[in-house]
Design a protein around this motif. Sequence first.
Motif, PDB file in Angstrom:
ATOM      1  N   SER A 164      -7.780  -0.426  -7.540  1.00 56.57           N
ATOM      2  CA  SER A 164      -6.451  -0.459  -6.920  1.00 56.57           C
ATOM      3  C   SER A 164      -5.870   0.933  -6.711  1.00 56.57           C
ATOM      4  CB  SER A 164      -5.485  -1.285  -7.769  1.00 56.57           C
ATOM      5  OG  SER A 164      -5.369  -0.724  -9.070  1.00 56.57           O
ATOM      6  N   VAL A 189       0.850  -1.197   0.000  1.00 56.91           N
ATOM      7  CA  VAL A 189       0.000   0.000   0.000  1.00 56.91           C
ATOM      8  C   VAL A 189       0.881   1.240   0.000  1.00 56.91           C
ATOM      9  CG1 VAL A 189      -1.688   1.335   1.318  1.00 56.91           C
ATOM     10  CG2 VAL A 189      -1.898  -1.154   1.191  1.00 56.91           C
ATOM     11  N   GLU A 238      -2.626  -2.724   5.834  1.00 59.85           N
ATOM     12  CA  GLU A 238      -1.363  -1.990   5.897  1.00 59.85           C
ATOM     13  C   GLU A 238      -1.642  -0.591   6.420  1.00 59.85           C
ATOM     14  OE1 GLU A 238       1.756  -2.914   5.418  1.00 59.85           O
ATOM     15  OE2 GLU A 238       1.237  -4.982   4.861  1.00 59.85           O
ATOM     16  N   TRP A 246      -2.750   0.323  -4.111  1.00 57.70           N
ATOM     17  CA  TRP A 246      -2.422  -0.952  -3.458  1.00 57.70           C
ATOM     18  C   TRP A 246      -2.325  -2.054  -4.499  1.00 57.70           C
ATOM     19  CZ3 TRP A 246      -6.915   1.801  -2.415  1.00 57.70           C
ATOM     20  CH2 TRP A 246      -8.100   1.300  -2.938  1.00 57.70           C
TER      21      TRP A 246
END
Length: 207
Positions: A96, A3, A194, A41
């Motif tokens: 993402s 991340v 994360e 990510w």
Amino acid sequence: MKVQFNGITEGQPVPEKFAFGVYSEEDHMSFGPNRNPEVTWQDAPEGTKSFAVVMFDSDVPSVADDVNQEGKTVSKDIPRVDFFHWLLVDIPATTSCIPEGEDSDGVSPKGKQAGPGPIGIRGVNNFTQFLAGNPDMAGTYGGYDGPCPPWNDELVHHYHYEVYALDVETLGLDGEFDGEAVRKAMEGHVLASERVTATYTLNPDLR
């Protein structure tokens, strides 16, 4: 899972472009650019069906009597509580990246709408409660609103930026849900997470 919050560096100050409030020599604080940082990510675990993004300040005074009061300071010894700044859930597994400024670009007096947003579903951050007594600002604050700690706080605040990979497509949250509701709904569904922790202060003695 990897991340990155672009511009947010572990242990370093949050850049002012991501802040709700920036230091002002004349008035202690003025409105900042209040842009959400870009989040990316990759390498999410197999079985990931959605993502959630959470950002919170873990150093908010539990007693607000002296907050931003001339001639007073907020003691570093006051017990601290979490203050949520960003809640995004039900982000599709195919996503993402959240681009910079996508969820917030400037301070919005009286807030932004909760519920379905540009990406995912927005929860309600704690500016909703903090600004409830200000007739010019009171409202429901959905999505991202950045750091704005008390300018007279003896403590530098820590801001935790988190991404969660979840095993469900939806957390089943609707309406004006808050950070504690998100945490409770995620229990038992986190495949990976994360975090990056950065700092911020408006106290000129600590900057």
